[in-house]
Design a protein around this motif. Structure first.
Motif, PDB file in Angstrom:
ATOM      1  N   UNK A 191       0.987  -1.221   0.093  1.00  0.00           N
ATOM      2  CA  UNK A 191      -0.047  -0.074  -0.093  1.00  0.00           C
ATOM      3  C   UNK A 191       0.795   1.393   0.022  1.00  0.00           C
ATOM      4  N   UNK A 192       1.916   1.071   0.714  1.00  0.00           N
ATOM      5  CA  UNK A 192       2.988   2.311   0.720  1.00  0.00           C
ATOM      6  C   UNK A 192       3.510   2.674  -0.647  1.00  0.00           C
ATOM      7  N   UNK A 193       4.026   1.544  -1.153  1.00  0.00           N
ATOM      8  CA  UNK A 193       4.259   1.708  -2.737  1.00  0.00           C
ATOM      9  C   UNK A 193       3.493   2.271  -3.597  1.00  0.00           C
ATOM     10  N   UNK A 194       2.112   1.641  -3.484  1.00  0.00           N
ATOM     11  CA  UNK A 194       1.176   2.287  -4.523  1.00  0.00           C
ATOM     12  C   UNK A 194       0.843   3.663  -4.283  1.00  0.00           C
ATOM     13  N   UNK A 195       0.852   4.136  -3.084  1.00  0.00           N
ATOM     14  CA  UNK A 195       0.700   5.639  -2.658  1.00  0.00           C
ATOM     15  C   UNK A 195       1.782   6.359  -3.156  1.00  0.00           C
ATOM     16  N   UNK A 196       3.229   5.674  -2.975  1.00  0.00           N
ATOM     17  CA  UNK A 196       4.017   6.402  -3.636  1.00  0.00           C
ATOM     18  C   UNK A 196       4.174   6.739  -5.117  1.00  0.00           C
ATOM     19  N   UNK A 197       3.763   5.641  -5.871  1.00  0.00           N
ATOM     20  CA  UNK A 197       3.668   5.595  -7.207  1.00  0.00           C
ATOM     21  C   UNK A 197       2.471   6.955  -7.621  1.00  0.00           C
ATOM     22  N   UNK A 198       1.458   6.797  -6.956  1.00  0.00           N
ATOM     23  CA  UNK A 198       0.632   7.941  -6.991  1.00  0.00           C
ATOM     24  C   UNK A 198       1.105   9.210  -6.866  1.00  0.00           C
ATOM     25  N   UNK A 199       1.894   9.625  -5.883  1.00  0.00           N
ATOM     26  CA  UNK A 199       2.534  10.721  -5.479  1.00  0.00           C
ATOM     27  C   UNK A 199       3.529  11.174  -6.439  1.00  0.00           C
TER      28      UNK A 199
END
Length: 258
Positions: A191-199
């Protein structure tokens, strides 16, 4: 089938085929990668999606039997032209691998490595600022700022993957390729990596290979479906998942094979 995006095209592939010796792994793939969207490559194992990803920064050059046909351009420049500096290309088109692979060095040295070898930091203050900025963009700074001289390999799996993303970002790339970056991670780290991709979306052209269709639906705006070495369908992620044009795409999305 090629679907030209209205956003600025960063990379364009035309009729790209890849051979490993006599075996053909990819057959005439044409696709545009644009700056404003995250592009996901989906498809069953062995369908060619990672092989194609590796053509985008010439990682297949490291395999003696590999041969690439067709053209791939970065800002209109043929990346397979003999005049292309491959080291420079890989700085512009960074890669994050499936398994986190930090160097056996400190957290700081992992991130500083690229700027040093590419001559991007003229002073220690510049290098410190570059490392901090990359770690901040990768969402890792607050977790590691007090232990920058600890080994990068001592971090958790999710932190190691974000360190590898920071390492890619540190050389100021234009494109980031991610080859199943969450497959070795737990749900919280994923979830943290997915959030990072979004950012990171919009700062870099981002391409992600994933086996996880829910992940593709969550993180991408455009999706390419590969099957048996061909690009079956490419379009907006919402269309691919809710209204695919091709029966093979529909069958894969609905779980009839894969």
């Amino acid at each position: 089938m090629t679907d030209v995006s209205p956003s600025p095209i960063k990379m364009a592939a035309r009729d790209v085929s890849v051979f490993y010796g006599a075996k053909q792994a990819l057959n005439q793939v044409s696709i545009d990668i644009d700056m404003d969207n995250v592009t996901a490559f989906i498809g069953p194992s062995g369908c060619g999606k990672s092989t194609f990803l590796r053509t985008l920064n010439r990682m297949n050059d490291t395999i003696p039997s590999a041969r690439v046909e067709g053209t791939i351009t970065l800002d209109g420049e043929d990346i397979y032209d003999s005049s292309m500096d491959v080291v420079q290309l890989r700085a512009r088109v960074g890669m994050v691998f499936q398994k986190p692979n930090p160097f056996p060095k400190s957290i700081f040295e992992n991130v500083a490595y690229g700027p040093r070898i590419h001559g991007l930091a003229g002073s220690k203050a510049q290098l410190d600022a570059t490392v901090e900025q990359a770690l901040r963009k990768a969402g890792l700074w607050d977790e590691v700022k007090d232990r920058l001289h600890d080994s990068g390999t001592a971090l958790s799996g999710g932190q190691q993957q974000r360190l590898c993303i920071a390492r890619a970002i540190a050389v100021d790339p234009e494109v980031i390729l991610m080859d199943e970056p969450c497959s070795a991670l737990d749900p919280i780290a994923t979830a943290r990596i997915e959030e990072l991709i979004h950012e990171l979306k919009g700062r870099y052209a981002i391409v992600i290979v994933t086996h996880n269709m829910q992940q593709a639906a969550r993180v991408s705006q455009r999706t390419a479906f590969f099957h048996l070495g061909t690009l079956v369908e490419y379009g907006s992620t919402s269309d691919i998942f809710t209204n695919p044009r091709e029966d093979r795409t529909k069958d894969y999305i609905t779980g009839r094979y894969g």
